[in-house]
Design a protein around this motif. Structure first.
Motif, mmCIF file in Angstrom:
data_model
loop_
_atom_site.group_PDB
_atom_site.id
_atom_site.type_symbol
_atom_site.label_atom_id
_atom_site.label_comp_id
_atom_site.label_asym_id
_atom_site.label_seq_id
_atom_site.Cartn_x
_atom_site.Cartn_y
_atom_site.Cartn_z
ATOM 1 N N THR A 56 0.826 -1.201 0.000
ATOM 2 C CA THR A 56 0.000 0.000 0.000
ATOM 3 C C THR A 56 0.865 1.258 0.000
ATOM 4 O O THR A 56 1.996 1.263 0.488
ATOM 5 C CB THR A 56 -0.949 0.053 1.208
ATOM 6 O OG1 THR A 56 -0.197 0.285 2.406
ATOM 7 C CG2 THR A 56 -1.743 -1.237 1.345
ATOM 8 N N MET A 57 0.299 2.307 -0.528
ATOM 9 C CA MET A 57 0.976 3.593 -0.627
ATOM 10 C C MET A 57 1.229 4.229 0.732
ATOM 11 O O MET A 57 2.203 4.943 0.934
ATOM 12 C CB MET A 57 0.119 4.527 -1.499
ATOM 13 C CG MET A 57 0.556 5.963 -1.571
ATOM 14 S SD MET A 57 -0.483 6.907 -2.723
ATOM 15 C CE MET A 57 -2.108 6.773 -1.935
ATOM 16 N N ALA B 8 -0.187 -0.394 -4.561
ATOM 17 C CA ALA B 8 -1.547 0.110 -4.768
ATOM 18 C C ALA B 8 -1.599 1.545 -4.260
ATOM 19 O O ALA B 8 -1.280 1.817 -3.102
ATOM 20 C CB ALA B 8 -2.567 -0.750 -4.032
ATOM 21 N N GLY B 9 -1.975 2.462 -5.144
ATOM 22 C CA GLY B 9 -2.031 3.867 -4.755
ATOM 23 C C GLY B 9 -2.167 4.759 -5.966
ATOM 24 O O GLY B 9 -2.588 4.315 -7.037
ATOM 25 N N SER C 236 -5.328 6.818 1.258
ATOM 26 C CA SER C 236 -4.625 5.748 1.971
ATOM 27 C C SER C 236 -5.568 4.617 2.331
ATOM 28 O O SER C 236 -5.203 3.437 2.249
ATOM 29 C CB SER C 236 -3.936 6.295 3.225
ATOM 30 O OG SER C 236 -4.847 6.909 4.106
ATOM 31 N N SER D 294 -6.246 2.494 -0.732
ATOM 32 C CA SER D 294 -5.071 1.669 -1.031
ATOM 33 C C SER D 294 -5.108 0.385 -0.217
ATOM 34 O O SER D 294 -4.863 -0.710 -0.736
ATOM 35 C CB SER D 294 -3.798 2.458 -0.728
ATOM 36 O OG SER D 294 -2.646 1.697 -0.980
#
Length: 347
Positions: free
Chosen positions: A10-11, A40-41, A101, A104
């Motif tokens: 995740t970002m 992912a972001g 966030s 993500s």
């Protein structure tokens, strides 16, 4: 290459060091020899970081996992297109960043549940930003538990010889005392035992901390040890676990740092986090910054794999290019190890 696990990263909060440590981690070429990493972001956020830090990488924005290149020098970003880059301010709390966030995290959970990726790794989020976006969770652990419908779970921290699981985490200290119950202690003993095995730990001896000073000192400073913790220890021994306790925490963690215990049970958040971070966080007083931040947070009990850095958003240094990616690299490596173990027992 196609046999390597796909790791969804995740970002984190885009206003934090999350995107920076994610992209820096993927500059470690050896990671591409053990996994296929995918972030992912927002692709715009990573393009901004790439330009700001003048990094020799290509940002590959994709809309499905099948389009990822999984090549060193190419950062595959599952693009959620949810950050207006001109409005992004490093180090600031905002609903936009909280929503980005959160999405993500939700994306990698969905991808893992759909078996499109093998494990998930999370960057740091800001709980206030998440809540300002309308998602009322205390943290990552609770988000994962909610969206995987998991009832029995616990936070496990890992760094070198120190492995710490918690009876409670994101509650007030007053609430934490009330949550010290025999049944919950037995749950986390089982989760810790399984976690140590899946991480390849051979020393399965578990230390269980007391709650009160001197572990209650025979009832002088509290009764939780006699009423809840000791009965849990005795039951755990009957069930075949190699446990010891209740141990005064000031003694237990000193022994744990040497490897005497394969893992330990902390009764509440700070009881476990403070000694853990003393072993993994290295502060440079002259530079007024962390030289290294090591430690992995693993959520045990989930149907999917989730590891994470065990540090916060570090808003004060976001965008400055000085954040350490050490914990992110370790979190990815741990996710790979857990993925390998899960596949081995599924065969």
């Amino acid at each position: 290459m196609s046999l390597l696990p796909i790791i969804g990263i995740t970002m984190g909060d885009p206003a934090s060091i999350g995107p920076e440590i994610a992209i820096k981690a993927l500059l470690h070429q050896d990671l591409y020899q053990i996994c296929r990493p995918l972030i992912a972001g927002s692709a715009d956020v990573f393009k901004n970081i790439q330009q700001k830090l003048n990094l020799n990488v290509q940002i590959n924005a994709i809309s499905k996992v099948a389009d990822a290149k999984f090549e060193f020098g190419v950062i595959d970003v599952y693009d959620l297109k949810n950050v207006e880059i001109e409005k992004l301010q490093f180090g600031e709390i905002s609903a936009m960043c909280g929503e980005a966030s959160f999405q993500s995290v939700k994306t990698v959970i969905d991808l893992a549940l759909n078996n499109e990726i093998d494990a998930t790794v999370t960057g740091p989020i800001n709980k206030k930003s998440i809540n300002e976006a309308g998602h009322h969770f205390a943290g990552h652990t609770e988000i994962y538990a909610h969206y995987t419908d998991t009832k029995k779970y616990a936070m496990l921290l890992v760094e070198d010889k120190m492995k710490v699981i918690h009876v409670s985490t994101h509650v007030s200290l007053r609430q934490a005392c009330d949550l010290v119950k025999k049944e919950r202690i037995l749950q986390v003993v089982e989760l810790l035992h399984n976690g140590m095995i899946s991480l390849g730990e051979t020393n399965l001896k578990i230390g269980i901390a007391g709650l009160n000073p001197h572990a209650g000192d025979s009832g002088l400073f509290g009764t939780e040890e006699a009423e809840e913790i000791l009965p849990a220890v005795e039951e755990a021994i009957k069930l075949g676990y190699d446990v010891e306790g209740p141990v005064p925490p000031d003694t237990m963690f000193a022994k744990a740092a040497t490897g005497y215990y394969g893992g330990v049970v902390a009764m509440y958040h700070d009881q476990g986090h403070i000694p853990f971070k003393l072993t993994g966080f290295k502060w440079n007083a002259e530079k007024n910054q962390m030289d290294s931040v090591k430690g992995v947070n693993i959520t045990m009990g989930l149907p999917i794999i989730r590891t994470s850095v065990d540090h916060g958003t570090a808003f004060e240094i976001a965008g400055k290019g000085i954040a350490s990616e050490d914990a992110m690299v370790l979190a990815i490596e741990s996710a790979v190890q857990l993925s390998k173990y899960r596949k081995s027992v599924a065969v």
